[in-house]
Design a protein around this motif. Structure first.
Motif, mmCIF file in Angstrom:
data_model
loop_
_atom_site.group_PDB
_atom_site.id
_atom_site.type_symbol
_atom_site.label_atom_id
_atom_site.label_comp_id
_atom_site.label_asym_id
_atom_site.label_seq_id
_atom_site.Cartn_x
_atom_site.Cartn_y
_atom_site.Cartn_z
ATOM 1 N N TRP A 139 0.839 -1.199 0.000
ATOM 2 C CA TRP A 139 0.000 0.000 0.000
ATOM 3 C C TRP A 139 0.871 1.244 0.000
ATOM 4 O O TRP A 139 1.653 1.454 0.917
ATOM 5 N N PRO A 140 0.726 2.110 -1.020
ATOM 6 C CA PRO A 140 1.621 3.258 -1.147
ATOM 7 C C PRO A 140 1.139 4.532 -0.449
ATOM 8 O O PRO A 140 1.818 5.534 -0.496
ATOM 9 N N THR A 141 -0.041 4.530 0.161
ATOM 10 C CA THR A 141 -0.573 5.797 0.683
ATOM 11 C C THR A 141 0.251 6.309 1.846
ATOM 12 O O THR A 141 0.775 5.551 2.640
ATOM 13 N N ASP A 142 0.347 7.604 1.950
ATOM 14 C CA ASP A 142 1.068 8.226 3.067
ATOM 15 C C ASP A 142 0.238 9.393 3.569
ATOM 16 O O ASP A 142 -0.956 9.244 3.776
ATOM 17 N N GLY A 143 0.828 10.563 3.729
ATOM 18 C CA GLY A 143 0.105 11.696 4.283
ATOM 19 C C GLY A 143 -0.571 12.584 3.266
ATOM 20 O O GLY A 143 -1.108 13.634 3.627
ATOM 21 N N VAL A 144 -0.537 12.208 1.993
ATOM 22 C CA VAL A 144 -1.166 13.024 0.949
ATOM 23 C C VAL A 144 -2.449 12.336 0.496
ATOM 24 O O VAL A 144 -2.418 11.215 -0.022
ATOM 25 N N LEU A 145 -3.564 12.996 0.688
ATOM 26 C CA LEU A 145 -4.857 12.447 0.310
ATOM 27 C C LEU A 145 -5.037 12.462 -1.209
ATOM 28 O O LEU A 145 -4.585 13.388 -1.878
ATOM 29 N N GLY A 146 -5.714 11.441 -1.723
ATOM 30 C CA GLY A 146 -6.003 11.382 -3.145
ATOM 31 C C GLY A 146 -7.358 11.996 -3.465
ATOM 32 O O GLY A 146 -8.079 12.463 -2.575
ATOM 33 N N ASP A 147 -7.717 11.973 -4.730
ATOM 34 C CA ASP A 147 -8.981 12.564 -5.167
ATOM 35 C C ASP A 147 -10.182 11.882 -4.512
ATOM 36 O O ASP A 147 -11.166 12.542 -4.170
ATOM 37 N N ASP A 148 -10.118 10.553 -4.357
ATOM 38 C CA ASP A 148 -11.235 9.832 -3.733
ATOM 39 C C ASP A 148 -11.437 10.283 -2.291
ATOM 40 O O ASP A 148 -12.569 10.482 -1.844
ATOM 41 N N GLU A 149 -10.343 10.447 -1.560
ATOM 42 C CA GLU A 149 -10.437 10.863 -0.163
ATOM 43 C C GLU A 149 -10.944 12.304 -0.051
ATOM 44 O O GLU A 149 -11.794 12.612 0.799
#
Length: 200
Positions: A34-44
């Motif tokens: 899972w690559p997510t970190d502290g930067v939210l994506g468009d879905d979030e």
């Protein structure tokens, strides 16, 4: 990049529990993928913009966690952008019961968790971050107050809370009971010829 949300929560005690119940290897594989970190994506960001409430978790000097419900018009929780490699959230915090437990806890620890629910679609988003309280009466807070203002919403803003996101995660929909607000039901009921005002 490791999944910062899970690596933040993975302590020796958590790993011991995972090993006891046989999930440690599976969790390690999940974290590495899972690559997510502290930067939210468009879905979030889109999900946050539609929420009219969330739950806020803080911890004070005693070590006891405290969870509070925060609410307002849809979109009252704002995504301000990215700064220092982390998405920045903020909301106008209104005068309430004047206990100031959450605000006081932030003076002891900036670490918070936000729990955002979408009951009709059985979705939930968890966010970890570091929060700070800004007194709305100060001149320094004026530019921030403009960004989180809710025109026409009658409530006294006492402070602005900002959160620097450190990680986030979506949960599975299992055991989320679908629930709808009156505003969500109104157009459906109106199309069926039912007027909610008739009950009053």
């Amino acid at each position: 990049m490791p999944h910062r949300y899970l690596t933040t929560l993975t302590t020796p005690s958590v790993e011991a529990a995972q090993k006891q119940y046989g999930s440690y290897s599976a969790v390690q594989r999940m974290i590495s993928g899972w690559p997510t970190d502290g930067v939210l994506g468009d879905d979030e960001i889109g999900f946050i913009a539609e929420r009219d409430s969330f739950y806020l978790g803080t911890v004070g000097e005693t070590g006891w966690p405290y969870v509070q419900h925060r609410g307002g018009p849809p979109g009252f929780l704002k995504v301000l952008g990215v700064e220092g490699g982390a998405s920045q959230l903020a909301w106008a915090d209104f005068r309430g019961n004047r206990q100031y437990v959450s605000v006081g806890n932030l003076g002891a620890s900036a670490k918070v968790s936000l729990f955002l629910m979408d009951y009709p679609h059985q979705q939930r988003l968890k966010i970890l971050g570091e929060a700070h309280s800004h007194d709305a009466r100060t001149e320094e807070a004026a530019p921030l107050l403009e960004r989180v203002a809710l025109p026409g919403y009658r409530a006294q803003v006492e402070r602005i809370i900002t959160v620097s996101v450190r990680g986030y995660d979506w949960n599975c929909p299992q055991h989320i009971t679908p629930r709808w607000t009156e505003a969500e039901l109104a157009p459906i009921l109106a199309s069926a010829g039912y007027d909610l005002d008739d009950r009053r």
